[in-house]
Scaffold this motif. Structure first.
Motif, PDB file in Angstrom:
ATOM      1  N   MET A  34       8.735  -4.026  -4.537  1.00  0.00           N
ATOM      2  CA  MET A  34       8.249  -3.164  -3.472  1.00  0.00           C
ATOM      3  C   MET A  34       6.886  -2.601  -3.832  1.00  0.00           C
ATOM      4  SD  MET A  34      10.785  -3.359  -1.371  1.00  0.00           S
ATOM      5  CE  MET A  34      10.359  -2.088  -0.180  1.00  0.00           C
ATOM      6  N   ALA A  35       6.110  -2.327  -2.807  1.00  0.00           N
ATOM      7  CA  ALA A  35       4.764  -1.803  -3.048  1.00  0.00           C
ATOM      8  C   ALA A  35       4.336  -0.876  -1.925  1.00  0.00           C
ATOM      9  CB  ALA A  35       3.763  -2.949  -3.174  1.00  0.00           C
ATOM     10  N   TRP A  36       3.370  -0.059  -2.240  1.00  0.00           N
ATOM     11  CA  TRP A  36       2.697   0.777  -1.252  1.00  0.00           C
ATOM     12  C   TRP A  36       1.224   0.369  -1.191  1.00  0.00           C
ATOM     13  CZ3 TRP A  36       5.059   4.158   1.969  1.00  0.00           C
ATOM     14  CH2 TRP A  36       6.345   4.587   1.635  1.00  0.00           C
ATOM     15  N   PHE A  37       0.739   0.261   0.018  1.00  0.00           N
ATOM     16  CA  PHE A  37      -0.680   0.034   0.282  1.00  0.00           C
ATOM     17  C   PHE A  37      -1.151   1.141   1.220  1.00  0.00           C
ATOM     18  CE2 PHE A  37      -1.672  -4.278  -1.292  1.00  0.00           C
ATOM     19  CZ  PHE A  37      -0.403  -4.679  -1.664  1.00  0.00           C
ATOM     20  N   GLY A  42     -11.761   2.110   9.091  1.00  0.00           N
ATOM     21  CA  GLY A  42     -12.939   1.323   8.782  1.00  0.00           C
ATOM     22  C   GLY A  42     -12.935   0.648   7.432  1.00  0.00           C
ATOM     23  N   LYS A  43     -11.813   0.737   6.726  1.00  0.00           N
ATOM     24  CA  LYS A  43     -11.728   0.132   5.394  1.00  0.00           C
ATOM     25  C   LYS A  43     -10.621  -0.906   5.321  1.00  0.00           C
ATOM     26  CE  LYS A  43     -13.660   4.016   2.788  1.00  0.00           C
ATOM     27  NZ  LYS A  43     -13.460   4.906   1.606  1.00  0.00           N
ATOM     28  N   GLU A  44     -10.691  -1.729   4.275  1.00  0.00           N
ATOM     29  CA  GLU A  44      -9.658  -2.716   4.046  1.00  0.00           C
ATOM     30  C   GLU A  44      -8.379  -2.041   3.547  1.00  0.00           C
ATOM     31  OE1 GLU A  44     -11.636  -5.846   5.394  1.00  0.00           O
ATOM     32  OE2 GLU A  44      -9.803  -6.223   4.242  1.00  0.00           O
ATOM     33  N   ARG A  45      -7.262  -2.686   3.807  1.00  0.00           N
ATOM     34  CA  ARG A  45      -6.003  -2.199   3.261  1.00  0.00           C
ATOM     35  C   ARG A  45      -6.027  -2.415   1.750  1.00  0.00           C
ATOM     36  NH1 ARG A  45      -0.518  -3.653   6.391  1.00  0.00           N
ATOM     37  NH2 ARG A  45      -1.939  -2.943   8.031  1.00  0.00           N
ATOM     38  N   TYR A  95       1.381   2.092   3.945  1.00  0.00           N
ATOM     39  CA  TYR A  95       2.308   1.028   4.311  1.00  0.00           C
ATOM     40  C   TYR A  95       3.201   0.662   3.127  1.00  0.00           C
ATOM     41  CZ  TYR A  95      -0.838   0.235   8.257  1.00  0.00           C
ATOM     42  OH  TYR A  95      -1.603   0.374   9.388  1.00  0.00           O
ATOM     43  N   CYS A  96       4.448   0.397   3.433  1.00  0.00           N
ATOM     44  CA  CYS A  96       5.393  -0.112   2.457  1.00  0.00           C
ATOM     45  C   CYS A  96       5.527  -1.619   2.655  1.00  0.00           C
ATOM     46  CB  CYS A  96       6.747   0.567   2.678  1.00  0.00           C
ATOM     47  SG  CYS A  96       8.050   0.055   1.565  1.00  0.00           S
ATOM     48  N   ALA A  97       5.685  -2.344   1.548  1.00  0.00           N
ATOM     49  CA  ALA A  97       5.792  -3.799   1.629  1.00  0.00           C
ATOM     50  C   ALA A  97       6.827  -4.307   0.636  1.00  0.00           C
ATOM     51  CB  ALA A  97       4.441  -4.450   1.342  1.00  0.00           C
ATOM     52  N   ALA A  98       7.437  -5.439   0.975  1.00  0.00           N
ATOM     53  CA  ALA A  98       8.423  -6.071   0.107  1.00  0.00           C
ATOM     54  C   ALA A  98       8.018  -7.518  -0.130  1.00  0.00           C
ATOM     55  CB  ALA A  98       9.808  -6.017   0.748  1.00  0.00           C
ATOM     56  N   GLY A  99       8.216  -7.966  -1.375  1.00  0.00           N
ATOM     57  CA  GLY A  99       7.839  -9.330  -1.703  1.00  0.00           C
ATOM     58  C   GLY A  99       8.562  -9.840  -2.919  1.00  0.00           C
ATOM     59  N   LEU A 105      -1.988  -7.885  -4.740  1.00  0.00           N
ATOM     60  CA  LEU A 105      -2.514  -8.725  -3.662  1.00  0.00           C
ATOM     61  C   LEU A 105      -1.647  -8.595  -2.415  1.00  0.00           C
ATOM     62  CD1 LEU A 105      -3.328 -11.925  -5.718  1.00  0.00           C
ATOM     63  CD2 LEU A 105      -4.878 -10.078  -5.069  1.00  0.00           C
ATOM     64  N   ARG A 106      -2.217  -8.053  -1.345  1.00  0.00           N
ATOM     65  CA  ARG A 106      -1.399  -7.789  -0.162  1.00  0.00           C
ATOM     66  C   ARG A 106      -0.867  -9.067   0.472  1.00  0.00           C
ATOM     67  NH1 ARG A 106      -6.724  -6.393   1.755  1.00  0.00           N
ATOM     68  NH2 ARG A 106      -7.393  -7.708   3.487  1.00  0.00           N
ATOM     69  N   GLY A 107      -1.560 -10.185   0.295  1.00  0.00           N
ATOM     70  CA  GLY A 107      -1.118 -11.438   0.884  1.00  0.00           C
ATOM     71  C   GLY A 107       0.159 -11.992   0.291  1.00  0.00           C
ATOM     72  N   GLU A 108       0.573 -11.443  -0.850  1.00  0.00           N
ATOM     73  CA  GLU A 108       1.779 -11.923  -1.513  1.00  0.00           C
ATOM     74  C   GLU A 108       3.040 -11.215  -1.028  1.00  0.00           C
ATOM     75  OE1 GLU A 108      -0.170 -14.822  -3.520  1.00  0.00           O
ATOM     76  OE2 GLU A 108       1.989 -14.440  -3.569  1.00  0.00           O
ATOM     77  N   TYR A 109       2.878 -10.227  -0.184  1.00  0.00           N
ATOM     78  CA  TYR A 109       4.041  -9.490   0.313  1.00  0.00           C
ATOM     79  C   TYR A 109       4.458 -10.036   1.672  1.00  0.00           C
ATOM     80  CZ  TYR A 109       3.505  -6.402  -3.618  1.00  0.00           C
ATOM     81  OH  TYR A 109       3.442  -5.908  -4.904  1.00  0.00           O
ATOM     82  N   ASP A 110       5.751 -10.213   1.829  1.00  0.00           N
ATOM     83  CA  ASP A 110       6.279 -10.887   3.009  1.00  0.00           C
ATOM     84  C   ASP A 110       6.638  -9.958   4.153  1.00  0.00           C
ATOM     85  OD1 ASP A 110       7.996 -12.640   0.489  1.00  0.00           O
ATOM     86  OD2 ASP A 110       6.302 -13.454   1.624  1.00  0.00           O
ATOM     87  N   TYR A 111       7.033  -8.753   3.820  1.00  0.00           N
ATOM     88  CA  TYR A 111       7.534  -7.829   4.836  1.00  0.00           C
ATOM     89  C   TYR A 111       6.790  -6.508   4.747  1.00  0.00           C
ATOM     90  CZ  TYR A 111      11.238 -11.277   4.572  1.00  0.00           C
ATOM     91  OH  TYR A 111      11.936 -12.454   4.550  1.00  0.00           O
ATOM     92  N   TRP A 112       6.439  -6.001   5.924  1.00  0.00           N
ATOM     93  CA  TRP A 112       5.647  -4.781   6.011  1.00  0.00           C
ATOM     94  C   TRP A 112       6.246  -3.804   7.018  1.00  0.00           C
ATOM     95  CZ3 TRP A 112       1.134  -3.866   3.236  1.00  0.00           C
ATOM     96  CH2 TRP A 112       0.648  -4.955   2.493  1.00  0.00           C
TER      97      TRP A 112
END
Length: 122
Positions: A34-37, A42-45, A95-99, A105-112
């Motif tokens: 699990m991760a937080w972003f 105006g900025k990138e995640r 944002y919370c993410a699961a992977g 790397l945000r692209g490696e997380y599957d669920y947001w």
């Protein structure tokens, strides 16, 4: 399919604290990392923190080290982000993410999740 729902955002003064929660459902929570972003206008995640499913690996962005703490409760299928000594520059949608791996790397997380707003006033 895993669903994640964030809560706990709000408005706080600089120097204050907030605790964000992320409740997961629809999958085997204990196997997901699990991760937080966060994303400011105006900025990138950007990456904030991540925790391995076992809790044995934890990683933080340099900007939050020593102020934020990520943790997880397997019994509640929930991951937390305790944020202390908040600064105006912490203002963002979180944002919370699961992977399947622990990474910044945000692209490696599957669920947001849909995100929760945190606003820190000066």
């Amino acid at each position: 399919q895993v669903q994640v729902v964030e809560s706990g955002g709000g408005l706080v003064q600089a120097g204050g604290s907030l605790r964000l929660s992320c409740a997961a459902s629809g999958g085997t929570f204990r196997t997901y990392n699990m991760a937080w972003f966060r994303q400011a206008p105006g900025k990138e995640r950007e990456f904030v923190a991540a925790i391995k499913w076992s809790g044995s690996i934890i990683d933080y962005a340099d900007s939050v080290k020593g102020r934020f703490t990520i943790s997880r409760d397997g019994a509640k299928n929930t991951v937390y982000l305790q944020m202390n000594s908040l600064k105006p520059e912490d203002t963002a949608v979180y944002y919370c993410a699961a992977g399947s791996i622990v990474t910044a790397l945000r692209g490696e997380y599957d669920y947001w999740g849909q995100g929760t707003q945190v606003t820190v006033s000066s």
